[in-house]
Design a protein around this motif. Structure first.
Motif, short mmCIF file in Angstrom:
data_model
loop_
_atom_site.label_atom_id
_atom_site.label_comp_id
_atom_site.label_asym_id
_atom_site.label_seq_id
_atom_site.Cartn_x
_atom_site.Cartn_y
_atom_site.Cartn_z
N ILE A 83 78.73 81.40 -15.57
CA ILE A 83 78.83 80.88 -14.20
C ILE A 83 78.01 79.33 -14.00
N SER A 84 78.54 78.34 -13.85
CA SER A 84 78.09 77.07 -13.49
C SER A 84 77.50 76.97 -12.13
N VAL A 85 76.30 76.23 -11.94
CA VAL A 85 76.04 76.04 -10.51
C VAL A 85 76.18 74.68 -10.28
N LEU A 86 76.67 74.42 -8.83
CA LEU A 86 76.77 73.12 -8.24
C LEU A 86 76.00 73.00 -7.07
N LEU A 87 75.03 72.05 -6.92
CA LEU A 87 74.15 72.02 -5.81
C LEU A 87 74.60 70.83 -4.80
N ILE A 88 74.97 71.25 -3.33
CA ILE A 88 75.36 70.27 -2.59
C ILE A 88 74.06 70.00 -1.76
N ASN A 89 73.38 68.64 -2.15
CA ASN A 89 72.17 68.54 -1.46
C ASN A 89 71.81 66.99 -1.86
N GLU A 90 70.81 66.32 -1.24
CA GLU A 90 70.53 65.07 -1.28
C GLU A 90 70.05 64.87 -2.77
N PRO A 93 65.68 61.99 -7.61
CA PRO A 93 65.12 62.31 -8.68
C PRO A 93 64.27 63.49 -8.65
N GLU A 94 63.51 63.98 -7.74
CA GLU A 94 62.83 64.96 -7.89
C GLU A 94 63.47 66.26 -7.73
N LEU A 95 64.52 66.37 -6.95
CA LEU A 95 65.65 67.54 -6.83
C LEU A 95 66.16 67.68 -8.28
N TRP A 96 66.90 66.64 -8.94
CA TRP A 96 67.52 66.66 -10.07
C TRP A 96 66.55 67.39 -11.03
N GLN A 97 65.34 66.92 -11.10
CA GLN A 97 64.47 67.46 -12.14
C GLN A 97 64.31 68.96 -12.02
N HIS A 98 64.15 69.35 -10.76
CA HIS A 98 64.12 70.69 -10.41
C HIS A 98 65.34 71.45 -10.64
N ALA A 99 66.40 70.87 -10.35
CA ALA A 99 67.70 71.61 -10.50
C ALA A 99 68.02 71.63 -11.98
N ASP A 106 75.33 70.36 -11.76
CA ASP A 106 75.36 69.10 -10.90
C ASP A 106 75.03 69.07 -9.61
N VAL A 107 74.53 68.00 -9.00
CA VAL A 107 74.06 67.77 -7.65
C VAL A 107 74.89 66.76 -7.06
N ILE A 108 75.61 67.02 -5.88
CA ILE A 108 76.23 65.95 -4.94
C ILE A 108 75.74 66.01 -3.48
N THR A 109 75.75 64.91 -3.04
CA THR A 109 75.15 64.47 -1.71
C THR A 109 76.34 65.25 -0.72
N PRO A 110 75.67 65.80 0.42
CA PRO A 110 76.73 66.45 1.36
C PRO A 110 77.68 65.55 1.92
N PHE A 121 83.16 69.12 -8.29
CA PHE A 121 83.83 70.61 -8.86
C PHE A 121 84.51 70.65 -10.19
N GLU A 122 85.31 69.64 -10.44
CA GLU A 122 86.24 69.84 -11.63
C GLU A 122 85.48 69.54 -12.79
N ARG A 123 84.32 68.76 -12.85
CA ARG A 123 83.28 68.67 -13.75
C ARG A 123 82.75 69.95 -14.32
N THR A 124 82.04 70.65 -13.27
CA THR A 124 81.53 71.96 -12.96
C THR A 124 82.57 72.84 -13.87
N MET A 125 83.30 72.98 -13.12
CA MET A 125 84.51 73.96 -13.68
C MET A 125 84.75 73.73 -15.21
N ALA A 126 84.85 72.43 -15.82
CA ALA A 126 85.11 72.27 -17.15
C ALA A 126 83.91 72.92 -17.96
N VAL A 127 82.66 72.59 -17.45
CA VAL A 127 81.42 73.21 -18.13
C VAL A 127 81.53 74.55 -18.44
#
Ligand SMILES: Nc1ncnc2c1ncn2[C@@H]1O[C@H](COP(=O)(O)OP(=O)(O)O)[C@@H](O)[C@H]1O
Ligand SMILES: [Mg+2]
Length: 400
Positions: A83-90, A93-99, A106-110, A121-127
């Motif tokens: 299962i791939s995880v997508l994070l919806i959050n600001e 750079p710091e969040l990216w690193q931890h994520a 992937d991380v996208i802004t709300p 979502f489609e990128r994450t589903m492809a992964v």
């Protein structure tokens, strides 16, 4: 199992609407919302949601506190790697690193616009789809899937071939005839030497063979090692190595994965195109690093490059070789510098080159040797070794 493509964890019905809107009418029952209360964000809660279903994506909504969201991602990485995880959050750079460290894809802004939401979502589903393909083979008796394990290091001489051959032979001790080792160091490959083999065929013969090779045909190019391991040895010379294209190498690795539960890939130094194509197909990366400042720096750059290339869905295992070298560094310094825990530390021992000179890696020639046991720790990240190899070690642990 019920069909579900997206599990969206958020207490906000409004955000579910946003995602549905981004996809138009095409989602229907493929999306389900886990109406998670802030206080209820627990791994157990998540696993309950995932009982009997295996979505491509778990998307964690903006109202789930970051720490909890990363905790869920880590839990999924460990228990449900398909299962791939997508994070919806600001996405700072710091969040990216931890994520990335938590295995988030992937991380996208709300506030992203519909087209960007859908694209993420489609990128994450492809992964997720690629990842499922890569999780080859049936799980073993302990529920572990097989996989493709690439052994990497930015530097020559750091111990890649030593690690790859001990790992492959160790896996074959656990699962005889279920393991293939392929030498993708096309310039200076020495898997054949490490295993004491005089191969009848090499990788070059495979690419010279006419027509498309299926897995069965490929088997006729492998060399058998007495440990019930199968090896596809590297070319005789760097010139011959040039005949092997990166795409071909990738197809060969994947064809091997169709025939064997575990495929171990030994690579040349750094990230050449053959290594990158093997990484793309890999489920796991073993990052080999020596205990000195330049090696650690180079590996840090290599890890950053992998992150930048989006090669983040493989599980990473950090192995420090010659970890007992007295150079004024300790494992904690390495961990701090690489921002990754040391998974296995292998000491320096004369027994290592001696065993390779005899063509039988230490893990098989002298399983009780302390360094062989360190290699066994790496093997056990992927398979259960028989008690004959680990028995005394477990007893000793139990005594403590
Ligand atoms: N833990 C170790 N202790 C002693 N010698 C080692 C150890 N690991 C590797 N070596 C030796 O170092 C040399 C380089 O290792 P090798 O695995 O060929 O590196 P690479 O494949 O990264 O170029 C070999 O002679 C090998 O036997
Ligand atoms: Mg090598």
């Amino acid at each position: 199992m019920t069909e579900l493509r997206i599990l969206l964890a958020t207490p906000h019905a409004g955000y579910e609407q946003r995602v549905r809107q981004a996809f138009g009418a095409s989602l229907n029952g493929d999306l389900r919302r886990w109406d998670v209360d802030q206080g209820e964000v627990t791994a157990d809660g998540l696993l309950q949601q995932l009982a009997n279903t295996s979505p491509d994506v778990v998307a964690i909504g903006p109202d789930v506190p970051t720490e909890e969201a990363l905790g869920l991602a880590r839990q999924l990485e460990a228990t449900r790697p398909e299962i791939s995880v997508l994070l919806i959050n600001e996405p700072t750079p710091e969040l990216w690193q931890h994520a990335l460290q938590a295995g988030v894809r992937d991380v996208i802004t709300p506030d992203a616009v519909d087209a960007d939401v859908r694209a993420a979502f489609e990128r994450t589903m492809a992964v997720a789809a690629r990842r499922r393909q890569n999780l080859v083979g049936e799980p073993d008796a302990h529920g572990r899937p097989g996989g493709i394990i690439s052994v990497l290091s930015p530097k020559g001489g750091s111990g890649k071939t030593t690690v790859a051959s001990n790992l492959a032979v160790g896996l074959a001790m656990a699962e005889p005839n279920q393991v293939a080792l392929i030498d993708l160091d096309l310039q200076f490959g020495d898997v054949a030497t490490a295993l004491g083999l005089t191969p009848q065929h090499t990788l070059v013969d495979v690419v010279r063979a006419p027509g498309q090779l299926d897995g069965m045909a490929l088997k006729s190019f492998l060399s058998a090692h007495p440990s019930d391991l199968w090896a596809l040895c590297g070319p005789e010379s760097p010139a011959e190595g040039e005949e092997v294209g990166a795409d071909q190498a990738k197809r060969i690795v994947e064809a091997l994965a169709g025939e064997f539960r575990h495929v171990v890939v030994d690579t040349g130094a750094g990230l050449d195109e053959h290594t990158l194509s093997a990484i793309e197909s890999s489920t796991d990366l073993v990052l080999v690093c020596a205990m000195d400042v330049t090696s650690i720096r180079s590996l840090r750059k290599e890890i950053a490059a992998l992150d930048q290339l989006g090669m983040t869905h493989q599980r990473r295992h950090l192995l420090i070789n010659r970890a007992d070298s007295k150079v004024g560094l300790d494992l904690r310094d390495v961990e701090a510098s690489l921002d990754h825990p040391v998974d296995v530390a292998v000491s320096s021992s004369r027994a290592v080159p001696l065993s390779l000179n005899q063509g039988l890696p230490l893990i098989a020639s002298d399983p009780r040797n302390p360094v062989a046991r360190q290699f066994a720790e790496l093997v056990e990240r992927f398979a259960e070794l028989p008690a004959s190899v680990t028995g005394s070690r477990r007893r000793r642990r139990g005594e403590r």
